[in-house]
Design an enzyme around this catalytic site. Structure first.
Site, PDB file in Angstrom:
ATOM      1  N   LYS A  72      70.010  32.535  65.132  1.00 15.83           N
ATOM      2  CA  LYS A  72      71.094  32.977  64.245  1.00 15.83           C
ATOM      3  C   LYS A  72      71.923  31.814  63.670  1.00 15.83           C
ATOM      4  O   LYS A  72      71.505  31.150  62.724  1.00 15.83           O
ATOM      5  CB  LYS A  72      71.981  33.990  64.986  1.00 15.83           C
ATOM      6  CG  LYS A  72      71.231  35.292  65.328  1.00 15.83           C
ATOM      7  CD  LYS A  72      72.118  36.283  66.040  1.00 15.83           C
ATOM      8  CE  LYS A  72      71.328  37.443  66.595  1.00 15.83           C
ATOM      9  NZ  LYS A  72      70.988  38.465  65.604  1.00 15.83           N
ATOM     10  N   TYR A  83      68.929  42.840  74.640  1.00 17.66           N
ATOM     11  CA  TYR A  83      67.787  42.707  73.722  1.00 17.66           C
ATOM     12  C   TYR A  83      67.515  41.222  73.554  1.00 17.66           C
ATOM     13  O   TYR A  83      68.433  40.440  73.264  1.00 17.66           O
ATOM     14  CB  TYR A  83      68.125  43.331  72.367  1.00 17.66           C
ATOM     15  CG  TYR A  83      67.050  43.160  71.313  1.00 17.66           C
ATOM     16  CD1 TYR A  83      67.246  42.294  70.234  1.00 17.66           C
ATOM     17  CD2 TYR A  83      65.846  43.850  71.389  1.00 17.66           C
ATOM     18  CE1 TYR A  83      66.263  42.137  69.261  1.00 17.66           C
ATOM     19  CE2 TYR A  83      64.860  43.697  70.426  1.00 17.66           C
ATOM     20  CZ  TYR A  83      65.076  42.838  69.361  1.00 17.66           C
ATOM     21  OH  TYR A  83      64.098  42.679  68.403  1.00 17.66           O
ATOM     22  N   ASP A 117      70.516  33.811  77.205  1.00 12.89           N
ATOM     23  CA  ASP A 117      70.084  34.081  75.835  1.00 12.89           C
ATOM     24  C   ASP A 117      71.339  34.066  74.958  1.00 12.89           C
ATOM     25  O   ASP A 117      72.035  35.075  74.841  1.00 12.89           O
ATOM     26  CB  ASP A 117      69.360  35.428  75.758  1.00 12.89           C
ATOM     27  CG  ASP A 117      69.020  35.792  74.328  1.00 12.89           C
ATOM     28  OD1 ASP A 117      68.363  36.837  74.120  1.00 12.89           O
ATOM     29  OD2 ASP A 117      69.426  35.059  73.403  1.00 12.89           O
TER      30      ASP A 117
HETATM   31  P1  KE4 Z   1      65.350  37.435  66.229  1.00  9.79           P
HETATM   32  O1  KE4 Z   1      63.873  37.434  66.623  1.00  9.79           O
HETATM   33  O2  KE4 Z   1      65.758  38.759  65.580  1.00  9.79           O
HETATM   34  O3  KE4 Z   1      65.737  36.207  65.422  1.00  9.79           O
HETATM   35  O4  KE4 Z   1      66.202  37.284  67.580  1.00  9.79           O
HETATM   36  C1  KE4 Z   1      66.009  38.214  68.624  1.00  9.79           C
HETATM   37  C2  KE4 Z   1      67.267  38.252  69.481  1.00  9.79           C
HETATM   38  C3  KE4 Z   1      67.247  37.603  70.711  1.00  9.79           C
HETATM   39  N1  KE4 Z   1      68.344  37.583  71.505  1.00  9.79           N
HETATM   40  C4  KE4 Z   1      69.492  38.187  71.115  1.00  9.79           C
HETATM   41  C5  KE4 Z   1      70.687  38.147  72.027  1.00  9.79           C
HETATM   42  C6  KE4 Z   1      69.562  38.858  69.862  1.00  9.79           C
HETATM   43  O5  KE4 Z   1      70.727  39.468  69.506  1.00  9.79           O
HETATM   44  C7  KE4 Z   1      68.434  38.891  69.032  1.00  9.79           C
HETATM   45  C8  KE4 Z   1      68.427  39.617  67.705  1.00  9.79           C
HETATM   46  N2  KE4 Z   1      69.570  40.449  67.430  1.00  9.79           N
HETATM   47  C9  KE4 Z   1      69.389  41.545  66.522  1.00  9.79           C
HETATM   48  C10 KE4 Z   1      70.732  42.242  66.286  1.00  9.79           C
HETATM   49  N3  KE4 Z   1      71.337  42.704  67.457  1.00  9.79           N
HETATM   50  C11 KE4 Z   1      68.786  41.113  65.243  1.00  9.79           C
HETATM   51  C12 KE4 Z   1      68.863  42.118  64.126  1.00  9.79           C
HETATM   52  C13 KE4 Z   1      67.568  42.850  63.935  1.00  9.79           C
HETATM   53  O6  KE4 Z   1      66.845  43.113  64.925  1.00  9.79           O
HETATM   54  O7  KE4 Z   1      67.300  43.193  62.749  1.00  9.79           O
END
Ligand code: KE4
Length: 446
Positions: free
Chosen positions: A276, A153, A248
Protein backbone atom coordinates in the site's frame (compact mmCIF):
# COMPACT_ATOMS: atom_id res chain seq x y z
CA UNK A 1 -35.66 10.80 4.03
CA UNK A 2 -34.11 7.44 3.17
CA UNK A 3 -34.01 7.20 -0.61
CA UNK A 4 -34.54 3.74 -2.05
CA UNK A 5 -31.66 2.08 -3.87
CA UNK A 6 -33.38 2.60 -7.21
CA UNK A 7 -33.33 6.36 -6.87
CA UNK A 8 -29.68 6.18 -5.85
CA UNK A 9 -28.82 4.12 -8.90
CA UNK A 10 -30.74 6.58 -11.05
CA UNK A 11 -28.67 9.40 -9.59
CA UNK A 12 -25.58 7.73 -11.03
CA UNK A 13 -26.71 6.53 -14.49
CA UNK A 14 -23.18 6.38 -15.96
CA UNK A 15 -21.93 4.15 -13.14
CA UNK A 16 -25.01 1.97 -13.57
CA UNK A 17 -24.39 1.56 -17.31
CA UNK A 18 -20.67 0.93 -16.83
CA UNK A 19 -21.40 -1.65 -14.14
CA UNK A 20 -23.82 -3.49 -16.43
CA UNK A 21 -21.13 -3.58 -19.14
CA UNK A 22 -18.38 -4.64 -16.74
CA UNK A 23 -20.53 -7.41 -15.25
CA UNK A 24 -20.37 -9.24 -18.56
CA UNK A 25 -16.59 -8.92 -18.78
CA UNK A 26 -15.21 -9.40 -15.25
CA UNK A 27 -16.57 -11.52 -12.37
CA UNK A 28 -19.01 -9.32 -10.45
CA UNK A 29 -18.03 -6.43 -12.74
CA UNK A 30 -14.97 -5.68 -10.62
CA UNK A 31 -11.32 -6.61 -10.32
CA UNK A 32 -11.44 -6.93 -6.55
CA UNK A 33 -14.53 -8.18 -4.69
CA UNK A 34 -14.74 -5.54 -1.97
CA UNK A 35 -15.38 -2.89 -4.66
CA UNK A 36 -18.67 -4.54 -5.65
CA UNK A 37 -20.84 -3.06 -2.86
CA UNK A 38 -22.04 -6.62 -2.07
CA UNK A 39 -22.76 -5.92 1.59
CA UNK A 40 -24.12 -2.37 1.20
CA UNK A 41 -26.27 -2.88 -1.90
CA UNK A 42 -26.73 -0.65 -4.89
CA UNK A 43 -24.43 -0.07 -7.85
CA UNK A 44 -20.72 0.43 -7.27
CA UNK A 45 -19.62 3.97 -8.08
CA UNK A 46 -17.26 4.16 -11.05
CA UNK A 47 -14.67 6.80 -10.24
CA UNK A 48 -13.18 8.87 -13.05
CA UNK A 49 -10.53 10.94 -11.29
CA UNK A 50 -9.14 11.96 -7.94
CA UNK A 51 -7.36 15.04 -6.66
CA UNK A 52 -6.27 15.65 -3.09
CA UNK A 53 -8.97 14.42 -0.72
CA UNK A 54 -11.60 14.18 -3.46
CA UNK A 55 -12.89 11.71 -6.03
CA UNK A 56 -15.23 12.44 -8.93
CA UNK A 57 -17.40 9.71 -10.38
CA UNK A 58 -18.34 9.17 -14.01
CA UNK A 59 -21.52 11.16 -13.44
CA UNK A 60 -19.58 14.18 -12.21
CA UNK A 61 -20.47 13.77 -8.53
CA UNK A 62 -17.73 14.78 -6.07
CA UNK A 63 -16.93 12.79 -2.94
CA UNK A 64 -14.65 13.32 0.03
CA UNK A 65 -12.67 10.08 -0.12
CA UNK A 66 -12.09 7.98 3.01
CA UNK A 67 -10.76 4.90 1.22
CA UNK A 68 -7.67 6.52 -0.41
CA UNK A 69 -7.37 3.36 -2.56
CA UNK A 70 -7.49 1.24 0.64
CA UNK A 71 -4.54 3.15 2.10
CA UNK A 72 -1.96 4.05 -0.59
CA UNK A 73 -3.19 7.58 -1.44
CA UNK A 74 -2.06 8.89 1.95
CA UNK A 75 -0.60 12.16 0.58
CA UNK A 76 -3.74 12.80 -1.49
CA UNK A 77 -4.72 11.83 -5.01
CA UNK A 78 -2.61 13.17 -7.92
CA UNK A 79 -0.10 14.92 -5.64
CA UNK A 80 1.98 17.16 -7.98
CA UNK A 81 5.33 16.08 -6.53
CA UNK A 82 4.37 12.40 -6.82
CA UNK A 83 3.19 12.85 -10.41
CA UNK A 84 6.48 14.56 -11.27
CA UNK A 85 8.48 11.71 -9.72
CA UNK A 86 6.46 9.17 -11.74
CA UNK A 87 6.75 11.15 -15.00
CA UNK A 88 10.50 11.67 -14.56
CA UNK A 89 11.02 7.95 -13.93
CA UNK A 90 8.73 6.88 -16.76
CA UNK A 91 10.54 9.17 -19.21
CA UNK A 92 13.60 6.92 -18.71
CA UNK A 93 11.67 3.73 -19.43
CA UNK A 94 9.12 1.71 -17.52
CA UNK A 95 10.86 -1.52 -16.59
CA UNK A 96 14.24 -3.11 -17.28
CA UNK A 97 14.24 -6.40 -15.40
CA UNK A 98 17.61 -5.38 -14.00
CA UNK A 99 18.68 -4.01 -10.64
CA UNK A 100 18.28 -0.23 -10.39
CA UNK A 101 19.72 2.25 -7.88
CA UNK A 102 16.26 3.46 -6.92
CA UNK A 103 15.33 0.12 -5.31
CA UNK A 104 18.08 0.60 -2.72
CA UNK A 105 16.77 4.12 -2.00
CA UNK A 106 13.34 2.70 -1.14
CA UNK A 107 14.90 -0.17 0.81
CA UNK A 108 16.96 2.31 2.88
CA UNK A 109 13.86 4.38 3.66
CA UNK A 110 11.95 1.32 4.87
CA UNK A 111 14.84 -0.12 6.90
CA UNK A 112 15.57 3.31 8.47
CA UNK A 113 11.91 3.56 9.55
CA UNK A 114 11.61 -0.02 10.87
CA UNK A 115 14.85 -1.27 12.48
CA UNK A 116 13.37 -4.77 12.92
CA UNK A 117 13.78 -5.04 9.15
CA UNK A 118 17.50 -5.73 8.57
CA UNK A 119 16.99 -6.88 4.97
CA UNK A 120 14.00 -6.92 2.63
CA UNK A 121 12.73 -8.01 -0.77
CA UNK A 122 10.45 -5.82 -2.91
CA UNK A 123 7.50 -7.48 -4.66
CA UNK A 124 4.34 -6.20 -6.38
CA UNK A 125 1.54 -6.71 -3.86
CA UNK A 126 0.74 -7.39 -0.23
CA UNK A 127 -0.48 -10.86 -1.12
CA UNK A 128 2.85 -11.69 -2.75
CA UNK A 129 4.71 -10.30 0.27
CA UNK A 130 2.67 -12.28 2.83
CA UNK A 131 2.91 -15.59 0.98
CA UNK A 132 6.65 -15.15 0.43
CA UNK A 133 7.27 -14.26 4.08
CA UNK A 134 5.51 -17.44 5.17
CA UNK A 135 7.48 -19.56 2.70
CA UNK A 136 10.75 -18.23 4.14
CA UNK A 137 9.53 -18.73 7.72
CA UNK A 138 8.61 -22.35 6.94
CA UNK A 139 12.02 -22.90 5.35
CA UNK A 140 13.88 -21.27 8.26
CA UNK A 141 12.07 -23.34 10.91
CA UNK A 142 11.62 -26.53 8.90
CA UNK A 143 8.00 -26.52 10.10
CA UNK A 144 4.68 -26.46 8.16
CA UNK A 145 1.95 -25.09 10.43
CA UNK A 146 1.12 -21.39 10.45
CA UNK A 147 -1.20 -19.49 12.77
CA UNK A 148 -3.43 -16.54 11.83
CA UNK A 149 -6.25 -14.77 13.64
CA UNK A 150 -9.90 -14.86 12.62
CA UNK A 151 -10.88 -11.75 10.69
CA UNK A 152 -7.35 -10.92 9.63
CA UNK A 153 -6.76 -10.72 5.90
CA UNK A 154 -3.28 -11.27 4.53
CA UNK A 155 -4.06 -11.41 0.81
CA UNK A 156 -5.50 -14.25 -1.21
CA UNK A 157 -2.76 -16.90 -1.18
CA UNK A 158 -4.27 -20.37 -0.61
CA UNK A 159 -2.86 -20.93 2.87
CA UNK A 160 -4.18 -17.57 4.10
CA UNK A 161 -7.78 -17.82 2.86
CA UNK A 162 -8.86 -19.39 6.12
CA UNK A 163 -11.34 -17.38 8.24
CA UNK A 164 -10.08 -14.29 6.42
CA UNK A 165 -11.36 -10.74 6.78
CA UNK A 166 -11.87 -7.93 4.25
CA UNK A 167 -13.67 -8.99 1.08
CA UNK A 168 -13.85 -12.63 2.25
CA UNK A 169 -15.66 -11.55 5.42
CA UNK A 170 -17.80 -9.06 3.49
CA UNK A 171 -18.99 -11.86 1.24
CA UNK A 172 -19.34 -14.27 4.18
CA UNK A 173 -16.67 -16.52 2.67
CA UNK A 174 -14.74 -17.87 5.64
CA UNK A 175 -12.49 -19.91 3.33
CA UNK A 176 -12.65 -20.36 -0.39
CA UNK A 177 -13.46 -23.19 -2.79
CA UNK A 178 -10.32 -24.19 -4.65
CA UNK A 179 -8.13 -24.13 -1.57
CA UNK A 180 -7.22 -27.79 -1.06
CA UNK A 181 -7.89 -29.21 2.40
CA UNK A 182 -4.30 -30.47 2.26
CA UNK A 183 -3.26 -26.81 2.30
CA UNK A 184 -5.83 -25.32 4.68
CA UNK A 185 -5.17 -28.01 7.29
CA UNK A 186 -1.79 -26.46 8.08
CA UNK A 187 -3.33 -23.08 8.88
CA UNK A 188 -4.36 -22.77 12.52
CA UNK A 189 -6.68 -19.94 13.54
CA UNK A 190 -7.17 -18.19 16.86
CA UNK A 191 -9.37 -15.49 18.35
CA UNK A 192 -7.64 -12.11 18.43
CA UNK A 193 -6.89 -10.84 21.95
CA UNK A 194 -7.31 -14.30 23.51
CA UNK A 195 -4.04 -15.12 25.28
CA UNK A 196 -5.37 -18.24 27.03
CA UNK A 197 -6.42 -19.80 23.73
CA UNK A 198 -3.01 -18.91 22.25
CA UNK A 199 -1.28 -20.76 25.09
CA UNK A 200 -3.48 -23.82 24.45
CA UNK A 201 -2.73 -23.78 20.72
CA UNK A 202 1.01 -23.47 21.26
CA UNK A 203 1.09 -26.27 23.83
CA UNK A 204 -1.00 -28.50 21.56
CA UNK A 205 1.41 -27.76 18.69
CA UNK A 206 4.65 -27.79 20.65
CA UNK A 207 7.46 -26.40 18.49
CA UNK A 208 5.41 -27.22 15.38
CA UNK A 209 4.27 -23.74 14.33
CA UNK A 210 6.55 -22.11 11.75
CA UNK A 211 5.05 -18.63 12.00
CA UNK A 212 2.30 -16.50 13.43
CA UNK A 213 1.09 -13.75 11.09
CA UNK A 214 -1.05 -10.92 12.43
CA UNK A 215 -2.32 -7.50 11.41
CA UNK A 216 -1.08 -5.51 14.44
CA UNK A 217 -4.30 -3.47 14.33
CA UNK A 218 -6.92 -5.53 12.48
CA UNK A 219 -8.14 -3.27 9.68
CA UNK A 220 -9.81 -6.07 7.72
CA UNK A 221 -12.54 -6.65 10.27
CA UNK A 222 -13.24 -2.97 10.83
CA UNK A 223 -10.73 -1.49 13.31
CA UNK A 224 -9.77 -3.82 16.18
CA UNK A 225 -6.96 -2.83 18.53
CA UNK A 226 -4.88 -5.32 20.56
CA UNK A 227 -5.56 -5.40 24.31
CA UNK A 228 -2.69 -4.35 26.58
CA UNK A 229 -0.20 -7.19 26.96
CA UNK A 230 -1.50 -9.22 24.02
CA UNK A 231 1.57 -8.78 21.81
CA UNK A 232 3.98 -9.21 24.69
CA UNK A 233 2.33 -12.57 25.40
CA UNK A 234 2.35 -13.52 21.72
CA UNK A 235 6.04 -12.56 21.30
CA UNK A 236 6.99 -14.56 24.40
CA UNK A 237 5.15 -17.64 23.13
CA UNK A 238 6.82 -17.31 19.71
CA UNK A 239 10.27 -16.93 21.26
CA UNK A 240 9.65 -19.86 23.62
CA UNK A 241 8.62 -22.14 20.73
CA UNK A 242 11.04 -20.89 18.07
CA UNK A 243 8.10 -19.57 16.03
CA UNK A 244 8.60 -16.62 13.67
CA UNK A 245 6.42 -13.60 14.52
CA UNK A 246 5.30 -11.78 11.38
CA UNK A 247 3.63 -8.36 11.62
CA UNK A 248 1.55 -7.85 8.51
CA UNK A 249 1.84 -4.05 8.31
CA UNK A 250 0.58 -3.82 4.73
CA UNK A 251 -2.19 -1.55 6.06
CA UNK A 252 -0.59 -0.05 9.20
CA UNK A 253 2.92 0.46 7.80
CA UNK A 254 3.65 4.21 7.34
CA UNK A 255 -0.10 4.70 7.93
CA UNK A 256 -0.49 4.66 11.72
CA UNK A 257 3.04 5.98 12.28
CA UNK A 258 6.22 6.44 10.25
CA UNK A 259 7.58 3.25 11.79
CA UNK A 260 4.29 1.36 11.58
CA UNK A 261 2.50 -0.12 14.57
CA UNK A 262 5.69 -1.86 15.74
CA UNK A 263 7.14 1.58 16.49
CA UNK A 264 4.15 2.35 18.72
CA UNK A 265 3.89 -0.94 20.62
CA UNK A 266 7.60 -1.59 21.06
CA UNK A 267 7.36 -5.18 19.84
CA UNK A 268 10.15 -6.27 17.46
CA UNK A 269 8.65 -8.79 15.01
CA UNK A 270 11.01 -11.29 13.38
CA UNK A 271 9.53 -10.38 9.98
CA UNK A 272 7.39 -7.55 8.65
CA UNK A 273 5.20 -7.36 5.56
CA UNK A 274 4.45 -4.06 3.82
CA UNK A 275 2.46 -2.78 0.84
CA UNK A 276 0.00 0.00 0.00
CA UNK A 277 1.69 3.23 1.25
CA UNK A 278 5.21 2.12 0.20
CA UNK A 279 3.97 2.17 -3.40
CA UNK A 280 1.97 5.37 -3.01
CA UNK A 281 -0.76 4.00 -5.30
CA UNK A 282 1.44 1.93 -7.59
CA UNK A 283 2.11 -1.82 -7.20
CA UNK A 284 4.74 -2.30 -4.49
CA UNK A 285 4.90 -4.79 -1.63
CA UNK A 286 7.80 -5.85 0.56
CA UNK A 287 8.72 -8.49 3.10
CA UNK A 288 11.73 -8.36 5.36
CA UNK A 289 13.12 -8.92 8.80
CA UNK A 290 16.04 -10.61 10.53
CA UNK A 291 19.06 -10.97 8.26
CA UNK A 292 19.51 -14.66 9.21
CA UNK A 293 15.99 -15.37 7.95
CA UNK A 294 16.06 -13.17 4.82
CA UNK A 295 19.45 -14.57 3.76
CA UNK A 296 17.59 -17.78 2.88
CA UNK A 297 15.83 -16.02 -0.03
CA UNK A 298 17.17 -16.82 -3.52
CA UNK A 299 19.65 -16.15 -4.91
CA UNK A 300 21.51 -15.78 -1.60
CA UNK A 301 19.73 -18.85 -0.28
CA UNK A 302 17.57 -21.74 -1.49
CA UNK A 303 14.08 -20.26 -0.92
CA UNK A 304 12.80 -19.30 -4.33
CA UNK A 305 10.77 -16.13 -4.94
CA UNK A 306 10.82 -13.91 -8.02
CA UNK A 307 8.85 -11.29 -9.97
CA UNK A 308 9.08 -9.65 -13.40
CA UNK A 309 8.03 -6.26 -12.09
CA UNK A 310 9.44 -6.53 -8.57
CA UNK A 311 11.13 -3.22 -7.70
CA UNK A 312 9.67 -1.61 -10.81
CA UNK A 313 11.46 1.74 -11.34
CA UNK A 314 8.30 3.84 -11.84
CA UNK A 315 6.40 2.26 -8.94
CA UNK A 316 9.45 2.59 -6.69
CA UNK A 317 9.82 6.27 -7.65
CA UNK A 318 6.19 6.79 -6.61
CA UNK A 319 6.80 5.07 -3.28
CA UNK A 320 10.00 7.00 -2.57
CA UNK A 321 8.34 10.38 -3.11
CA UNK A 322 5.33 9.34 -1.04
CA UNK A 323 7.56 8.35 1.90
CA UNK A 324 9.56 11.55 1.48
CA UNK A 325 6.41 13.66 1.81
CA UNK A 326 5.32 11.60 4.81
CA UNK A 327 8.67 12.16 6.53
CA UNK A 328 8.22 15.93 6.55
CA UNK A 329 7.67 17.48 10.02
CA UNK A 330 4.09 17.33 11.27
CA UNK A 331 2.75 14.81 8.74
CA UNK A 332 1.63 12.21 11.26
CA UNK A 333 0.45 14.83 13.74
CA UNK A 334 -1.80 16.17 10.97
CA UNK A 335 -3.12 12.71 10.06
CA UNK A 336 -3.85 11.93 13.73
CA UNK A 337 -5.54 15.29 14.32
CA UNK A 338 -7.83 14.81 11.33
CA UNK A 339 -8.71 11.24 12.35
CA UNK A 340 -9.45 12.39 15.89
CA UNK A 341 -11.64 15.25 14.62
CA UNK A 342 -13.54 12.81 12.41
CA UNK A 343 -14.21 9.97 14.83
CA UNK A 344 -15.06 12.22 17.77
CA UNK A 345 -17.39 14.19 15.51
CA UNK A 346 -19.10 10.93 14.50
CA UNK A 347 -19.33 9.82 18.14
CA UNK A 348 -20.85 13.07 19.33
CA UNK A 349 -23.36 13.20 16.46
CA UNK A 350 -24.41 9.56 17.01
CA UNK A 351 -24.92 10.22 20.75
CA UNK A 352 -27.15 13.21 19.95
CA UNK A 353 -29.49 10.83 18.09
CA UNK A 354 -29.20 7.92 20.50
CA UNK A 355 -27.32 5.69 18.08
CA UNK A 356 -24.77 3.32 19.69
CA UNK A 357 -21.41 3.84 17.98
CA UNK A 358 -17.87 2.86 18.96
CA UNK A 359 -14.98 4.70 17.31
CA UNK A 360 -11.19 4.40 17.24
CA UNK A 361 -8.23 5.65 15.25
CA UNK A 362 -4.44 5.50 15.00
CA UNK A 363 -2.62 7.99 12.81
CA UNK A 364 -4.36 8.19 9.45
CA UNK A 365 -6.44 5.02 9.95
CA UNK A 366 -9.80 4.92 11.71
CA UNK A 367 -12.82 2.75 12.27
CA UNK A 368 -16.28 2.68 13.75
CA UNK A 369 -18.87 0.06 14.60
CA UNK A 370 -22.59 0.43 15.26
CA UNK A 371 -22.32 -1.19 18.66
CA UNK A 372 -22.57 -0.24 22.32
CA UNK A 373 -19.53 -2.16 23.58
CA UNK A 374 -15.95 -2.19 22.35
CA UNK A 375 -15.19 -4.71 19.59
CA UNK A 376 -12.33 -6.99 20.68
CA UNK A 377 -12.33 -9.67 17.98
CA UNK A 378 -13.95 -10.83 14.77
CA UNK A 379 -16.91 -12.47 16.52
CA UNK A 380 -17.70 -9.14 18.19
CA UNK A 381 -17.41 -7.36 14.83
CA UNK A 382 -19.89 -9.75 13.22
CA UNK A 383 -22.39 -8.98 15.99
CA UNK A 384 -22.39 -5.23 15.34
CA UNK A 385 -25.38 -3.65 13.59
CA UNK A 386 -24.56 -4.30 9.93
CA UNK A 387 -27.97 -3.07 8.75
CA UNK A 388 -27.41 0.35 10.30
CA UNK A 389 -23.95 0.41 8.75
CA UNK A 390 -25.48 -0.28 5.33
CA UNK A 391 -28.00 2.57 5.72
CA UNK A 392 -25.33 4.92 7.02
CA UNK A 393 -23.02 4.07 4.12
CA UNK A 394 -25.70 4.80 1.51
CA UNK A 395 -26.84 8.04 3.15
CA UNK A 396 -23.24 9.27 3.36
CA UNK A 397 -22.58 8.27 -0.24
CA UNK A 398 -25.62 10.27 -1.38
CA UNK A 399 -24.26 13.16 0.66
CA UNK A 400 -20.89 13.07 -1.13
CA UNK A 401 -18.90 11.08 1.42
CA UNK A 402 -17.18 7.93 0.18
CA UNK A 403 -16.64 5.46 3.02
CA UNK A 404 -15.48 1.83 2.78
CA UNK A 405 -18.44 -0.19 1.41
CA UNK A 406 -18.15 -2.77 4.19
CA UNK A 407 -18.32 -2.80 7.99
CA UNK A 408 -15.30 -5.11 7.84
CA UNK A 409 -12.91 -2.48 6.56
CA UNK A 410 -11.01 0.38 8.19
CA UNK A 411 -11.20 3.97 6.92
CA UNK A 412 -8.28 6.05 5.72
CA UNK A 413 -7.63 9.76 5.26
CA UNK A 414 -4.81 11.75 3.71
CA UNK A 415 -2.65 14.81 4.25
CA UNK A 416 -4.95 16.52 1.75
CA UNK A 417 -8.04 16.26 4.01
CA UNK A 418 -8.61 19.67 5.61
CA UNK A 419 -10.36 20.49 8.87
CA UNK A 420 -13.19 21.88 6.73
CA UNK A 421 -13.45 18.56 4.85
CA UNK A 422 -13.73 16.72 8.14
CA UNK A 423 -16.30 19.18 9.42
CA UNK A 424 -18.40 18.70 6.26
CA UNK A 425 -18.13 14.94 6.78
CA UNK A 426 -19.29 15.19 10.39
CA UNK A 427 -22.22 17.38 9.31
CA UNK A 428 -23.18 14.73 6.72
CA UNK A 429 -22.95 12.08 9.43
CA UNK A 430 -25.20 14.18 11.64
CA UNK A 431 -27.81 14.31 8.85
CA UNK A 432 -27.51 10.55 8.37
CA UNK A 433 -27.83 9.79 12.08
CA UNK A 434 -30.88 12.10 12.26
CA UNK A 435 -32.51 10.16 9.44
CA UNK A 436 -31.63 6.79 10.97
CA UNK A 437 -32.83 7.93 14.39
CA UNK A 438 -36.16 9.20 13.00
CA UNK A 439 -36.74 5.94 11.15
CA UNK A 440 -36.00 3.92 14.25
CA UNK A 441 -38.51 6.06 16.17
CA UNK A 442 -41.16 5.59 13.47
CA UNK A 443 -40.65 1.81 13.46
CA UNK A 444 -40.83 1.72 17.26
CA UNK A 445 -44.03 3.78 17.11
CA UNK A 446 -45.82 1.30 14.78
P1 KE4 B 1 -2.82 -6.76 -1.76
O1 KE4 B 1 -2.47 -8.12 -2.37
O2 KE4 B 1 -4.31 -6.43 -1.95
O3 KE4 B 1 -1.88 -5.66 -2.22
O4 KE4 B 1 -2.55 -6.86 -0.18
C1 KE4 B 1 -3.19 -7.87 0.56
C2 KE4 B 1 -3.28 -7.42 2.02
C3 KE4 B 1 -2.39 -7.98 2.93
N1 KE4 B 1 -2.40 -7.60 4.23
C4 KE4 B 1 -3.27 -6.66 4.67
C5 KE4 B 1 -3.26 -6.27 6.12
C6 KE4 B 1 -4.19 -6.06 3.77
O5 KE4 B 1 -5.07 -5.12 4.25
C7 KE4 B 1 -4.20 -6.44 2.42
C8 KE4 B 1 -5.17 -5.87 1.42
N2 KE4 B 1 -6.23 -5.06 1.96
C9 KE4 B 1 -7.45 -4.96 1.19
C10 KE4 B 1 -8.41 -3.99 1.88
N3 KE4 B 1 -8.72 -4.34 3.19
C11 KE4 B 1 -7.19 -4.56 -0.21
C12 KE4 B 1 -8.40 -4.12 -0.98
C13 KE4 B 1 -8.91 -5.20 -1.89
O6 KE4 B 1 -8.83 -6.40 -1.55
O7 KE4 B 1 -9.44 -4.80 -2.97
Amino acid sequence: MLHDLQSRNNARPRSKALFEEAAGLMPGGVNSPVRAFASVGGTPVFMKRGNGAYLWDEDGNRYIDYITSWGPAIVGHAHPEVLKAINDAAADGLSFGTPTARESVLAHKIIDAMPAIEMLRLVSSGTEACMSALRVARAFTGRTKILKFEGCYHGHADMLLVKAGSGAATLGLSGSPGVPESTAQHTLTAHFNDVEQLKEIFSANHEAIAAVIVEPIIGNAGFIRPLPGFYEALKNLCDEHGTILIFDEVMTGFRVAHGGYQSLCGIKPDMTVLGKVIGGGMPVGAYGGRRDIMSLVAPSGPVYQAGTLSGNPVAVACGIKTLEILSRPGAYETLSARSSQLVHGFKSAAEDFGIPLTVDFEGGMFGFFFAKDAVRNYEDAKRTNLETFKTFFQLMLDDGIYLAPSAFEAGFLSLAHTEADIDSTVQAARRAFKSIGENATKKAGR
